[in-house]
Design a protein around this motif. Structure first.
Motif, PDB file in Angstrom:
ATOM      1  N   PRO A  43      18.444 -36.472  -4.844  1.00 48.60           N
ATOM      2  CA  PRO A  43      17.214 -35.919  -4.261  1.00 48.60           C
ATOM      3  C   PRO A  43      15.952 -36.350  -5.022  1.00 48.60           C
ATOM      4  CG  PRO A  43      18.936 -34.260  -4.173  1.00 48.60           C
ATOM      5  CD  PRO A  43      19.518 -35.443  -4.890  1.00 48.60           C
ATOM      6  N   TYR A  93      24.626 -27.807  -2.764  1.00 45.49           N
ATOM      7  CA  TYR A  93      24.998 -29.229  -2.773  1.00 45.49           C
ATOM      8  C   TYR A  93      25.856 -29.612  -1.566  1.00 45.49           C
ATOM      9  CZ  TYR A  93      28.097 -33.071  -4.488  1.00 45.49           C
ATOM     10  OH  TYR A  93      28.848 -34.200  -4.629  1.00 45.49           O
ATOM     11  N   ASN A 115      21.825 -29.452   3.505  1.00 49.46           N
ATOM     12  CA  ASN A 115      21.507 -30.374   2.411  1.00 49.46           C
ATOM     13  C   ASN A 115      22.104 -31.765   2.646  1.00 49.46           C
ATOM     14  OD1 ASN A 115      20.462 -30.978  -0.295  1.00 49.46           O
ATOM     15  ND2 ASN A 115      22.627 -31.170  -0.826  1.00 49.46           N
ATOM     16  N   ARG A 143      19.996 -33.622   5.087  1.00 41.38           N
ATOM     17  CA  ARG A 143      18.730 -34.103   4.531  1.00 41.38           C
ATOM     18  C   ARG A 143      18.942 -35.308   3.614  1.00 41.38           C
ATOM     19  NH1 ARG A 143      16.240 -29.294   2.835  1.00 41.38           N
ATOM     20  NH2 ARG A 143      17.799 -29.439   1.198  1.00 41.38           N
ATOM     21  N   GLU A 144      19.947 -35.216   2.727  1.00 39.90           N
ATOM     22  CA  GLU A 144      20.193 -36.329   1.802  1.00 39.90           C
ATOM     23  C   GLU A 144      20.532 -37.625   2.545  1.00 39.90           C
ATOM     24  OE1 GLU A 144      22.673 -35.948  -1.634  1.00 39.90           O
ATOM     25  OE2 GLU A 144      22.080 -33.869  -2.002  1.00 39.90           O
TER      26      GLU A 144
END
Lengths: 279, 279
Positions: free
Chosen positions: A187, A229, A234, A237-238
């Motif tokens: 991130p 995580y 998440n 998004r990553e």
């Protein structure tokens, strides 16, 4: 097919004077073409007539027990050992070497040397040393551990955590003698909005791995269940950020979601080191 | 043979609708039986008639340039693609699948499904997941890094530094889905005169690697030239102490000096996990 009936089954032997890995890999590709349940038995290092007779007994015993002849894939170089299995076993014998050696002998105008134990020579060859060196390099440069000697890398794999970088780098090293480093995109890299500084000089050697966010979520959840995580949000998004970065920087990438390590490795070679497909 | 003349040479194509790795591994075993220089060209993912025609042009161009027909190993499932190469290429074609599929169709009383892209299914299978998990396990338990979860290990490789433990563990994991930890035997272990405490409960899963001291000296010298660690004297002592310890503790071991990773791995499987040779 009647769904109450299990598909027919068959025992398959892979008999080799070496490790039998070639026989098995190749035999599996062929058997995969059939809707049949199989039980596999690998018998490596069969390099004397005595050992061959022992395997023959095992094959014939299986034939008797099951009331069906086993399939027997052979990679045997020594003529005497080969003859024992071909003559005495009550299996369907697939002589994988003999079948192709005969036409090559006539094409090359020479007899083959029927030499067993090719690997023993291999173990000290340059190619073999390179492979071991590549494995060590890939281990030392796993997960962005070291930016040292990146100039020496043949390939640098990038991607979010758990996108398949580590197994792919090790496979490239082990199978192809490729020095493959790998570097996780985290991130912080996305927030900074620029390509990681330590990789910038080597952009041409970078290759990206991406992955379906749902699959990533599953994989990460096995390791750290209910963590931020591993959360689907998440992961989404990553993956999106990583793909944006790779697109912006003009880095070739592929999705590992439906691909085996072998397929990923071959695609990377075709792209980054096409010369490694010819040697 | 006249030593001033180089051995004859030939171009060999490996054409596959998959990665071509099977074709290449298998083809290499066969070509190794001949005293002939070869140039290898791998053409993976040839899964349309168009791509097949392109490869045919390449093969025929080579035939013309070199004045000799190339050897062409094929692992092609799709009949149309296969026909293009077989009919139009001016190479000596070795149809590795077709040759063995026909007798199996008749044996099984069914036609093969001619399905390309078997790996795509593989990538999500249990066997594949196990393989990735084994790689992660082996990485986490490389070089005695962690004594955690050793109970989960299928095999624990022991031996002096640089005896070949790391590549062998990774190979066992990658190829066979074996959770292979590895643990270095160091001078302190020998001075203490007893088996490392963290391994003691798992002695039955331990397998030793030893190595010729001279070879070890060469390998270590590449990493740390002129060090005490790499000195022949030190290598001799460590190897002797390690072999003494393994003999005393009744641990099976082999010498990695003249063996390839594949051979070492197969021998270990036969000894520690013979069940993994049948599945």
């Amino acid at each position: 097919m009647d769904s109450r009936q299990p598909p027919p089954s068959r025992t398959v032997f892979f008999v080799s004077d070496g490790t039998g890995i070639t026989a098995e890999t190749f035999g599996n590709s062929i058997l995969n073409q059939f809707t049949i349940r199989t039980r596999h038995v690998r018998r490596p290092f069969i390099d004397t007539a005595d050992k061959a007779h022992q395997v023959v007994r095992e094959i014939n015993h299986t034939a008797e027990l099951e009331g069906r002849r086993p399939i027997v894939f052979l990679t045997l170089i020594d003529r005497e050992v080969l003859e024992v299995v071909k003559t005495h076993s009550r299996g369907l014998v697939m002589d994988m070497f003999g079948t192709f050696i005969a036409p090559l002998e006539s094409e090359f105008g020479m007899t083959s040397n029927h030499r067993v134990g090719r690997f023993s020579d291999v173990a000290r060859s340059q190619q073999y040393t390179d492979r071991i060196e590549a494995i060590n390099f890939s281990l030392e440069h796993d997960d962005g551990q070291s930016a040292k000697n990146l100039a020496e890398a043949d390939v640098i794999l990038i991607g979010v955590s758990r996108s398949g970088k580590t197994p792919t780098s090790l496979y490239l090293a082990m199978q192809h003698g490729i020095k493959a480093a790998n570097y996780p995109l985290i991130p912080e890299d996305f927030e900074r909005g620029r390509f990681p500084a330590s990789l910038a000089p080597y952009k041409k050697k970078c290759f990206g791995l991406t992955i379906d966010p749902m699959r990533l979520h599953q994989i990460r959840s096995e390791r750290r269940p209910n963590s931020g995580y591993a959360s689907l949000e998440n992961c989404r998004r990553e993956v999106k950020d990583a793909e944006l970065m790779m697109r912006r920087e003009g880095i070739a990438w592929l999705s590992s979601t439906h691909k085996s390590i072998e397929e990923i490795a071959t695609t990377i070679l075709s792209d980054v080191r096409p010369d490694r497909l010819t040697y």
